[in-house]
Design a protein around this motif. Structure first.
Motif, mmCIF file in Angstrom:
data_model
loop_
_atom_site.group_PDB
_atom_site.id
_atom_site.type_symbol
_atom_site.label_atom_id
_atom_site.label_comp_id
_atom_site.label_asym_id
_atom_site.label_seq_id
_atom_site.Cartn_x
_atom_site.Cartn_y
_atom_site.Cartn_z
ATOM 1 N N ALA A 57 13.789 26.009 -12.622
ATOM 2 C CA ALA A 57 15.004 25.329 -12.756
ATOM 3 C C ALA A 57 16.853 25.208 -12.263
ATOM 4 O O ALA A 57 17.422 24.404 -10.955
ATOM 5 C CB ALA A 57 15.539 24.883 -14.342
ATOM 6 N N ALA A 58 16.652 26.637 -12.369
ATOM 7 C CA ALA A 58 18.212 27.078 -11.880
ATOM 8 C C ALA A 58 18.392 27.691 -9.676
ATOM 9 O O ALA A 58 18.705 26.757 -9.303
ATOM 10 C CB ALA A 58 19.026 28.408 -11.723
ATOM 11 N N MET A 59 16.976 27.328 -9.410
ATOM 12 C CA MET A 59 16.826 27.648 -8.021
ATOM 13 C C MET A 59 16.631 26.076 -7.622
ATOM 14 O O MET A 59 17.262 26.230 -6.262
ATOM 15 C CB MET A 59 15.359 28.743 -7.534
ATOM 16 C CG MET A 59 15.591 29.755 -8.281
ATOM 17 S SD MET A 59 13.739 30.758 -7.411
ATOM 18 C CE MET A 59 14.282 32.056 -7.080
ATOM 19 N N LEU A 60 15.930 25.488 -8.058
ATOM 20 C CA LEU A 60 15.316 24.363 -7.787
ATOM 21 C C LEU A 60 17.179 23.714 -7.354
ATOM 22 O O LEU A 60 17.946 22.067 -6.936
ATOM 23 C CB LEU A 60 14.983 23.297 -8.790
ATOM 24 C CG LEU A 60 14.452 21.291 -7.984
ATOM 25 C CD1 LEU A 60 14.091 21.478 -6.767
ATOM 26 C CD2 LEU A 60 13.551 21.006 -9.084
ATOM 27 N N ASP A 61 18.023 23.544 -8.800
ATOM 28 C CA ASP A 61 19.707 23.126 -9.059
ATOM 29 C C ASP A 61 20.434 23.394 -7.914
ATOM 30 O O ASP A 61 21.363 23.107 -7.234
ATOM 31 C CB ASP A 61 20.165 23.463 -10.327
ATOM 32 C CG ASP A 61 19.643 23.194 -11.136
ATOM 33 O OD1 ASP A 61 18.957 21.495 -11.201
ATOM 34 O OD2 ASP A 61 19.927 23.486 -12.530
ATOM 35 N N GLU A 62 20.067 24.623 -7.075
ATOM 36 C CA GLU A 62 20.913 25.396 -6.371
ATOM 37 C C GLU A 62 20.183 24.649 -5.387
ATOM 38 O O GLU A 62 21.410 24.342 -4.237
ATOM 39 C CB GLU A 62 20.642 26.684 -5.902
ATOM 40 C CG GLU A 62 20.930 27.107 -4.915
ATOM 41 C CD GLU A 62 20.755 29.169 -4.159
ATOM 42 O OE1 GLU A 62 20.634 29.610 -3.176
ATOM 43 O OE2 GLU A 62 20.400 29.767 -5.277
ATOM 44 N N VAL A 63 19.386 23.985 -4.958
ATOM 45 C CA VAL A 63 18.942 23.176 -3.616
ATOM 46 C C VAL A 63 19.530 22.523 -2.941
ATOM 47 O O VAL A 63 19.861 21.516 -2.961
ATOM 48 C CB VAL A 63 16.915 22.915 -3.752
ATOM 49 C CG1 VAL A 63 17.114 21.862 -1.826
ATOM 50 C CG2 VAL A 63 16.313 24.446 -2.820
ATOM 51 N N ILE A 64 19.613 21.842 -4.635
ATOM 52 C CA ILE A 64 19.716 20.283 -5.157
ATOM 53 C C ILE A 64 21.834 19.748 -4.808
ATOM 54 O O ILE A 64 22.241 19.823 -3.896
ATOM 55 C CB ILE A 64 19.824 19.341 -5.928
ATOM 56 C CG1 ILE A 64 18.312 18.867 -6.306
ATOM 57 C CG2 ILE A 64 21.069 18.791 -6.682
ATOM 58 C CD1 ILE A 64 17.935 19.284 -8.141
ATOM 59 N N ASP A 65 22.261 21.810 -5.158
ATOM 60 C CA ASP A 65 23.449 21.467 -5.180
ATOM 61 C C ASP A 65 23.968 21.470 -3.495
ATOM 62 O O ASP A 65 25.154 21.047 -3.439
ATOM 63 C CB ASP A 65 24.380 22.653 -5.874
ATOM 64 C CG ASP A 65 24.079 22.821 -6.999
ATOM 65 O OD1 ASP A 65 24.588 21.405 -7.799
ATOM 66 O OD2 ASP A 65 24.110 23.471 -7.586
ATOM 67 N N GLN A 66 22.751 22.524 -2.849
ATOM 68 C CA GLN A 66 23.846 22.787 -0.979
ATOM 69 C C GLN A 66 22.983 21.126 -0.309
ATOM 70 O O GLN A 66 24.185 20.927 0.375
ATOM 71 C CB GLN A 66 22.630 23.416 -0.564
ATOM 72 C CG GLN A 66 22.605 24.948 -1.166
ATOM 73 C CD GLN A 66 21.800 25.720 -0.826
ATOM 74 O OE1 GLN A 66 20.356 25.295 -0.524
ATOM 75 N NE2 GLN A 66 22.142 26.956 -0.739
ATOM 76 N N ALA A 67 21.802 20.005 -1.203
ATOM 77 C CA ALA A 67 21.340 18.652 0.035
ATOM 78 C C ALA A 67 22.797 17.998 -0.525
ATOM 79 O O ALA A 67 23.240 17.608 0.349
ATOM 80 C CB ALA A 67 20.490 18.039 -1.240
ATOM 81 N N GLU A 68 23.458 17.726 -1.479
ATOM 82 C CA GLU A 68 24.167 17.329 -1.918
ATOM 83 C C GLU A 68 25.460 17.440 -1.189
ATOM 84 O O GLU A 68 26.311 16.063 -0.535
ATOM 85 C CB GLU A 68 25.019 16.848 -3.716
ATOM 86 C CG GLU A 68 26.169 16.258 -4.247
ATOM 87 C CD GLU A 68 26.031 16.971 -5.423
ATOM 88 O OE1 GLU A 68 26.437 15.847 -6.601
ATOM 89 O OE2 GLU A 68 26.560 18.006 -6.095
ATOM 90 N N LEU A 69 26.344 18.664 -1.224
ATOM 91 C CA LEU A 69 27.227 18.737 -0.487
ATOM 92 C C LEU A 69 27.479 18.775 1.100
ATOM 93 O O LEU A 69 27.507 18.070 1.353
ATOM 94 C CB LEU A 69 27.893 20.214 -0.379
ATOM 95 C CG LEU A 69 28.955 21.280 0.334
ATOM 96 C CD1 LEU A 69 30.365 19.689 0.111
ATOM 97 C CD2 LEU A 69 29.526 22.376 0.143
ATOM 98 N N ILE A 70 26.050 18.942 1.042
ATOM 99 C CA ILE A 70 25.590 18.274 2.944
ATOM 100 C C ILE A 70 25.749 17.062 3.184
ATOM 101 O O ILE A 70 26.299 16.608 4.455
ATOM 102 C CB ILE A 70 24.702 19.025 3.193
ATOM 103 C CG1 ILE A 70 24.523 20.926 3.864
ATOM 104 C CG2 ILE A 70 24.210 18.959 4.869
ATOM 105 C CD1 ILE A 70 23.373 21.770 3.712
ATOM 106 N N THR A 71 24.912 16.307 2.854
ATOM 107 C CA THR A 71 24.773 15.501 2.625
ATOM 108 C C THR A 71 26.197 14.669 2.675
ATOM 109 O O THR A 71 26.646 13.402 3.757
ATOM 110 C CB THR A 71 24.147 14.629 1.611
ATOM 111 O OG1 THR A 71 22.762 15.173 1.039
ATOM 112 C CG2 THR A 71 23.168 12.656 1.633
ATOM 113 N N SER A 72 26.758 14.442 1.915
ATOM 114 C CA SER A 72 28.860 14.443 1.689
ATOM 115 C C SER A 72 29.197 14.442 3.380
ATOM 116 O O SER A 72 29.598 13.663 3.061
ATOM 117 C CB SER A 72 29.005 14.871 0.548
ATOM 118 O OG SER A 72 30.802 14.646 0.606
#
Length: 150
Positions: A36-51
């Motif tokens: 889950a921590a690795m998946l959360d890292e990708v989600i956090d990166q995607a969230e910031l880049i999308t923003s």
């Protein structure tokens, strides 16, 4: 492969909606082998880049004009996440998204968005010459043994 896409009004409030859309699509993808921590890292990166890219779509392209829109398309497969943000033409003719020299200056009010994208994305760039917009890609993380997480 899973693909999801939608359009958003070219309004500042759409940036948060675009983030929720992209992270929601990633969370729903049936890819569960990584911790889950690795998946959360990708989600956090995607969230910031999308923003950052959605903000640029509204600020620097005709997609931010009254009544206009931008479209986000998210593709997921065993390799990772590929997201493209399609916009209308840039406000300044022949301008191309690029990392500004001010991106490294922490005291500059603007100009750090694409610098962040450059640092976080596996790849990013402009769409094909006949289509306005940008894309970014993020690879699924692997563990220290070079295989997907257990």
């Amino acid at each position: 492969m899973t693909v999801a896409f939608t359009s958003f009004p070219g309004l500042p409030t759409s940036v948060a909606a675009a983030r929720r859309f992209v992270t929601g699509v990633i969370r729903l993808y049936p890819w569960t082998t990584a911790p889950a921590a690795m998946l959360d890292e990708v989600i956090d990166q995607a969230e910031l880049i999308t923003s950052e890219l959605a903000t640029n779509a509204i600020r620097h392209t005709r997609s931010g004009d009254p009544g206009q829109t931008f479209t986000i398309r998210v593709s997921l497969d065993d390799w990772g996440v590929w997201t493209q943000i399609s916009t209308l033409a840039p406000r300044v003719r022949c301008s191309v998204p690029h990392v500004a020299m001010t991106g490294c200056d922490p005291f500059t009010e603007h100009g750090r968005g694409l610098f962040l994208v450059e640092q976080l994305a596996t790849r990013w760039g402009t769409l094909a010459p006949w289509q306005d917009g940008v894309y970014f890609a993020l690879c699924w993380p692997t563990d220290q043994h070079g295989t997907e997480g257990e």
